[in-house]
Design a protein around this motif. Structure first.
Motif, mmCIF file in Angstrom:
data_model
loop_
_atom_site.group_PDB
_atom_site.id
_atom_site.type_symbol
_atom_site.label_atom_id
_atom_site.label_comp_id
_atom_site.label_asym_id
_atom_site.label_seq_id
_atom_site.Cartn_x
_atom_site.Cartn_y
_atom_site.Cartn_z
ATOM 1 N N GLY A 176 0.292 4.548 6.931
ATOM 2 C CA GLY A 176 1.059 6.054 7.489
ATOM 3 C C GLY A 176 2.392 5.844 6.796
ATOM 4 N N PHE A 177 3.150 6.479 7.278
ATOM 5 C CA PHE A 177 4.624 6.675 6.902
ATOM 6 C C PHE A 177 5.204 5.568 7.176
ATOM 7 N N PHE A 178 6.195 5.327 6.041
ATOM 8 C CA PHE A 178 7.028 3.761 6.298
ATOM 9 C C PHE A 178 8.399 4.314 5.838
ATOM 10 N N ASP A 179 9.296 3.256 6.288
ATOM 11 C CA ASP A 179 10.916 3.573 6.286
ATOM 12 C C ASP A 179 11.261 2.003 6.011
ATOM 13 N N THR A 180 11.129 1.635 4.955
ATOM 14 C CA THR A 180 11.412 0.124 4.903
ATOM 15 C C THR A 180 12.742 -0.238 4.212
ATOM 16 N N SER A 199 0.827 -1.154 0.115
ATOM 17 C CA SER A 199 0.077 0.121 -0.017
ATOM 18 C C SER A 199 0.995 1.271 -0.183
ATOM 19 N N ILE A 200 1.332 1.794 -1.284
ATOM 20 C CA ILE A 200 1.964 2.997 -1.487
ATOM 21 C C ILE A 200 1.283 3.985 -1.842
ATOM 22 N N PHE A 201 1.072 5.235 -1.414
ATOM 23 C CA PHE A 201 0.545 6.277 -2.099
ATOM 24 C C PHE A 201 1.633 7.331 -2.500
ATOM 25 N N GLN A 231 23.186 1.221 -10.851
ATOM 26 C CA GLN A 231 24.103 0.763 -11.911
ATOM 27 C C GLN A 231 25.426 0.798 -11.527
ATOM 28 N N MET A 232 26.287 -0.211 -11.354
ATOM 29 C CA MET A 232 27.612 -0.153 -10.886
ATOM 30 C C MET A 232 28.525 -0.250 -11.610
ATOM 31 N N ASN A 233 29.348 0.600 -12.363
ATOM 32 C CA ASN A 233 30.399 0.205 -13.167
ATOM 33 C C ASN A 233 31.821 0.472 -12.514
ATOM 34 N N SER A 234 32.821 -0.041 -13.264
ATOM 35 C CA SER A 234 34.285 0.105 -12.921
ATOM 36 C C SER A 234 34.527 -0.419 -11.247
ATOM 37 N N LEU A 235 33.602 -1.769 -10.986
ATOM 38 C CA LEU A 235 33.848 -2.239 -9.714
ATOM 39 C C LEU A 235 35.080 -2.638 -9.145
ATOM 40 N N ARG A 236 35.285 -2.452 -7.890
ATOM 41 C CA ARG A 236 36.548 -2.555 -7.207
ATOM 42 C C ARG A 236 36.336 -3.492 -6.233
ATOM 43 N N PRO A 237 37.405 -4.118 -5.662
ATOM 44 C CA PRO A 237 37.489 -5.169 -4.655
ATOM 45 C C PRO A 237 36.712 -4.522 -3.461
ATOM 46 N N GLU A 238 37.054 -3.117 -2.956
ATOM 47 C CA GLU A 238 36.538 -2.451 -1.954
ATOM 48 C C GLU A 238 35.116 -2.233 -1.917
ATOM 49 N N ASP A 239 34.395 -2.393 -3.384
ATOM 50 C CA ASP A 239 32.807 -2.298 -3.332
ATOM 51 C C ASP A 239 31.988 -3.519 -2.776
ATOM 52 N N THR A 240 32.922 -4.699 -2.450
ATOM 53 C CA THR A 240 32.475 -5.874 -2.128
ATOM 54 C C THR A 240 31.554 -5.538 -0.803
ATOM 55 N N ALA A 241 30.346 -5.932 -0.373
ATOM 56 C CA ALA A 241 29.680 -5.637 0.489
ATOM 57 C C ALA A 241 28.161 -6.424 0.315
ATOM 58 N N VAL A 242 27.545 -6.438 1.231
ATOM 59 C CA VAL A 242 26.035 -6.615 1.130
ATOM 60 C C VAL A 242 25.199 -5.337 1.074
ATOM 61 N N TYR A 243 24.549 -5.101 -0.121
ATOM 62 C CA TYR A 243 23.908 -3.884 -0.404
ATOM 63 C C TYR A 243 22.380 -4.044 -0.182
ATOM 64 N N TYR A 244 21.962 -3.002 0.552
ATOM 65 C CA TYR A 244 20.442 -2.775 0.855
ATOM 66 C C TYR A 244 19.810 -1.919 0.285
ATOM 67 N N CYS A 245 18.565 -1.690 -0.098
ATOM 68 C CA CYS A 245 17.833 -0.763 -0.754
ATOM 69 C C CYS A 245 16.787 -0.239 0.450
ATOM 70 N N ASN A 246 16.610 1.130 0.602
ATOM 71 C CA ASN A 246 15.512 1.687 1.579
ATOM 72 C C ASN A 246 14.762 2.732 1.061
ATOM 73 N N VAL A 247 13.433 2.390 1.168
ATOM 74 C CA VAL A 247 12.455 3.409 0.596
ATOM 75 C C VAL A 247 11.759 3.892 1.895
ATOM 76 N N ARG A 248 11.478 5.258 1.565
ATOM 77 C CA ARG A 248 10.666 6.081 2.752
ATOM 78 C C ARG A 248 9.587 6.935 1.882
ATOM 79 N N GLY A 249 8.272 6.766 2.320
ATOM 80 C CA GLY A 249 7.176 7.339 1.994
ATOM 81 C C GLY A 249 6.111 7.115 2.727
ATOM 82 N N TRP A 250 4.750 7.318 2.147
ATOM 83 C CA TRP A 250 3.505 7.282 2.570
ATOM 84 C C TRP A 250 2.684 6.233 2.070
ATOM 85 N N GLY A 251 1.987 5.471 2.966
ATOM 86 C CA GLY A 251 1.010 4.397 2.587
ATOM 87 C C GLY A 251 0.120 4.191 3.434
ATOM 88 N N ARG A 252 -0.713 3.185 3.473
ATOM 89 C CA ARG A 252 -1.677 2.715 4.668
ATOM 90 C C ARG A 252 -0.816 1.769 5.449
#
Length: 119
Positions: free
Chosen positions: A104-108, A27-29, A81-102
């Motif tokens: 109310g406010f979400f931060d997921t 539920s995303i407004f 989009q990740m180009n010219s990747l380096r060994p130091e870019d190694t990691a777990v990547y997480y996305c985060n989305v903030r907004g309004w839905g039902r």
């Protein structure tokens, strides 16, 4: 309730490219901002890139000129989009989305996707 599903991680050689995706559903407004973070072993979580509802982007100095964040508003999806990747870019990547839905406010957060840069 809003859910995020990430995809696109993997193993790549130095100098290679990967594209991460993160799709939001539920539920995303409206979405205020979408971001990518990463967490490497022994290091603090790092904000990699952000994109706001009007398309304004910002990047960590360590990835400027190599990574590009973008979004598809119709699909509530953010990309990295990740180009010219380096060994130091190694990691777990997480996305985060903030907004309004039902109801109310979400931060997921997404579940994380492993990116490994190694020869």
């Amino acid at each position: 309730q809003v859910q995020l599903v990430e995809s696109g991680g993997g193993l790549v050689q130095p100098g290679g490219s990967l594209r991460l995706s993160c799709a939001a559903s539920g539920s995303i407004f409206s979405i205020n901002a979408m971001a990518w973070y990463r967490h490497a072993p022994g290091k603090q979580r790092e904000l990699v890139a952000t994109i706001t509802s009007d398309g304004t982007t910002d990047y960590a100095d360590s990835v400027k000129g190599r990574f590009t964040i973008s979004k598809d508003g119709a699909k509530n999806t953010v990309y990295l989009q990740m180009n010219s990747l380096r060994p130091e870019d190694t990691a777990v990547y997480y996305c985060n989305v903030r907004g309004w839905g039902r109801p109310g406010f979400f931060d997921t957060w997404g579940q994380g996707t492993q990116v490994t840069v190694s020869s």
